[in-house]
Scaffold this motif. Structure first.
Motif, PDB file in Angstrom:
ATOM      1  N   ALA A 157      50.255  38.517  48.206  1.00  0.00           N
ATOM      2  CA  ALA A 157      48.851  38.720  48.834  1.00  0.00           C
ATOM      3  C   ALA A 157      49.457  38.621  50.913  1.00  0.00           C
ATOM      4  N   GLU A 193      41.075  38.708  48.540  1.00  0.00           N
ATOM      5  CA  GLU A 193      41.030  38.974  47.806  1.00  0.00           C
ATOM      6  C   GLU A 193      40.295  38.828  46.274  1.00  0.00           C
ATOM      7  N   GLN A 195      39.951  39.153  41.895  1.00  0.00           N
ATOM      8  CA  GLN A 195      40.025  39.512  40.081  1.00  0.00           C
ATOM      9  C   GLN A 195      39.306  39.292  39.214  1.00  0.00           C
ATOM     10  N   GLN A 219      40.046  34.047  42.848  1.00  0.00           N
ATOM     11  CA  GLN A 219      39.444  34.754  44.190  1.00  0.00           C
ATOM     12  C   GLN A 219      41.072  33.684  45.143  1.00  0.00           C
ATOM     13  N   ALA A 238      48.475  46.259  50.612  1.00  0.00           N
ATOM     14  CA  ALA A 238      48.191  46.330  49.467  1.00  0.00           C
ATOM     15  C   ALA A 238      47.541  46.349  48.237  1.00  0.00           C
ATOM     16  N   MET A 280      47.226  44.406  45.055  1.00  0.00           N
ATOM     17  CA  MET A 280      46.091  43.781  45.301  1.00  0.00           C
ATOM     18  C   MET A 280      45.050  44.079  45.272  1.00  0.00           C
ATOM     19  N   ASP A 281      43.857  43.674  44.849  1.00  0.00           N
ATOM     20  CA  ASP A 281      42.110  43.918  44.450  1.00  0.00           C
ATOM     21  C   ASP A 281      41.560  43.038  45.980  1.00  0.00           C
ATOM     22  N   VAL A 282      41.346  44.396  46.819  1.00  0.00           N
ATOM     23  CA  VAL A 282      40.615  43.219  47.909  1.00  0.00           C
ATOM     24  C   VAL A 282      39.706  43.920  48.296  1.00  0.00           C
TER      25      VAL A 282
END
Length: 321
Positions: free
Chosen positions: A44, A121, A123, A248, A282, A287-289
């Motif tokens: 990240a 992020e 998740q 997070q 990302a 990644m889960d932005v």
């Protein structure tokens, strides 16, 4: 005359302070990663750093710095104790690094005092079994007489999530075994594939490739929606209290940062999380932005404390049983 001199001195000092704040940054900025290279937090930061540097100004370099140790506490303590000049920041595991305070354990930092720049992020988690398992649903898992979870070590966010899910599903009364000696989430999932245990919890990004390959089967996910076709959320499975459970990754600096410096960092952060170059990097890093600004991140931290306090009794050390 003395009064005039004093007033001039104060004015010069104020101008100097203002100039210094506006001159920030005029040297490299470090982001401490409190884990070894290669993990989700490392990926990240390395995806985020180039565009963050670009939005901080010309000739500014943002340097990722791995400081592993003590489950992330060593690096976080380093950030907490750093000079609040804006040149030492850290990527923070929420709620993982809040757990020591929640559990009444010693910690040389207090997340509630840190200067929050923003959340990069968030998740959600997924409950998993082996792809070859006969377990096809949450209710199937609940019917087992013996349950063994593979997980990371005590004090980790993943183990805490596992214990909370076990409590919500009524599994704690069956005295599940937590194999919590794996060094990382990937190791614990490989262990599940080879049959060390019969269930595991993991962030979506860590689990996705195993689910896609068929090595693991997803039973339910936290959050408001499921990324896996045919896999329900915990709320849809009858356990809405698990919806807020997530991991997070947020950026913070030491307590007491100058307001103008913090504003510069937050403005650069807000531009970075919208930057197409960062978003492309990302996506490659899985990644889960889900960005939040600094103030909203601080509020989210308080909510994390409140959520985990509800399950405090379940977050015991499995090695102490």
């Amino acid at each position: 005359m003395k009064l005039t001199t004093t007033i001039l001195s104060i004015a010069v000092l104020a101008m100097g302070l203002s100039f210094n704040a506006h001159a920030f940054p005029d040297e490299d900025v470090s982001i401490v990663i409190p884990y070894s290279p290669g993990g989700g937090f490392d990926r990240a930061v390395r995806a985020f750093a180039p565009q963050f540097a670009e939005h901080l100004g010309e000739d500014v370099t943002v340097l990722p710095r791995n400081v592993p140790g003590a489950g992330g506490r060593r690096g976080t303590t380093m950030v907490y104790r750093a000079d609040p000049d804006g040149y030492t920041l850290g990527i923070i595991n929420l709620p993982g690094f809040a757990l020591p305070r929640i559990l009444g354990e010693p910690a040389e930092y207090d997340l509630r005092e840190m200067s929050w720049i923003g959340r990069i992020e968030a998740q959600t988690y997924v409950l998993l079994v082996s792809g070859s398992s006969d377990i096809n649903s949450v209710e199937d898992l609940r019917q087992l007489d013996e349950i063994t979870f593979t997980s990371t070590g005590y004090g980790s966010t993943v183990l805490a999530a596992t214990q909370i899910v076990a409590s919500a599903l009524g599994l704690q009364q069956k005295n599940p075994i937590y194999l919590a000696g794996y060094s990382g989430t990937s190791d614990s999932l490989v262990a599940l594939v080879r049959g060390d245990g019969n269930a595991a919890m993991a962030p979506i990004s860590s689990a996705a490739k195993y689910v896609e390959s068929g090595d693991l089967r997803a039973l339910a996910v936290t959050g408001e929606s499921s990324p896996f076709a045919g896999v329900p959320t915990f709320a849809e499975a009858g356990y809405p209290e698990l919806t807020p459970l997530d991991l997070q990754r947020a950026l913070a600096g030491p307590p007491g940062m100058d307001a103008e410096i913090l504003k510069i960092l937050r403005d650069a952060f807000d531009k970075t999380v919208k930057d197409p170059k960062f978003l492309e990097a990302a996506e490659k890093a899985r990644m889960d932005v889900v960005p939040l600004d600094g103030e909203a991140t601080a509020k989210s931290l308080v909510e994390s404390f409140e959520f985990y306090e509800k399950f405090k009794a379940d977050l015991r050390n499995p090695n102490a049983l």
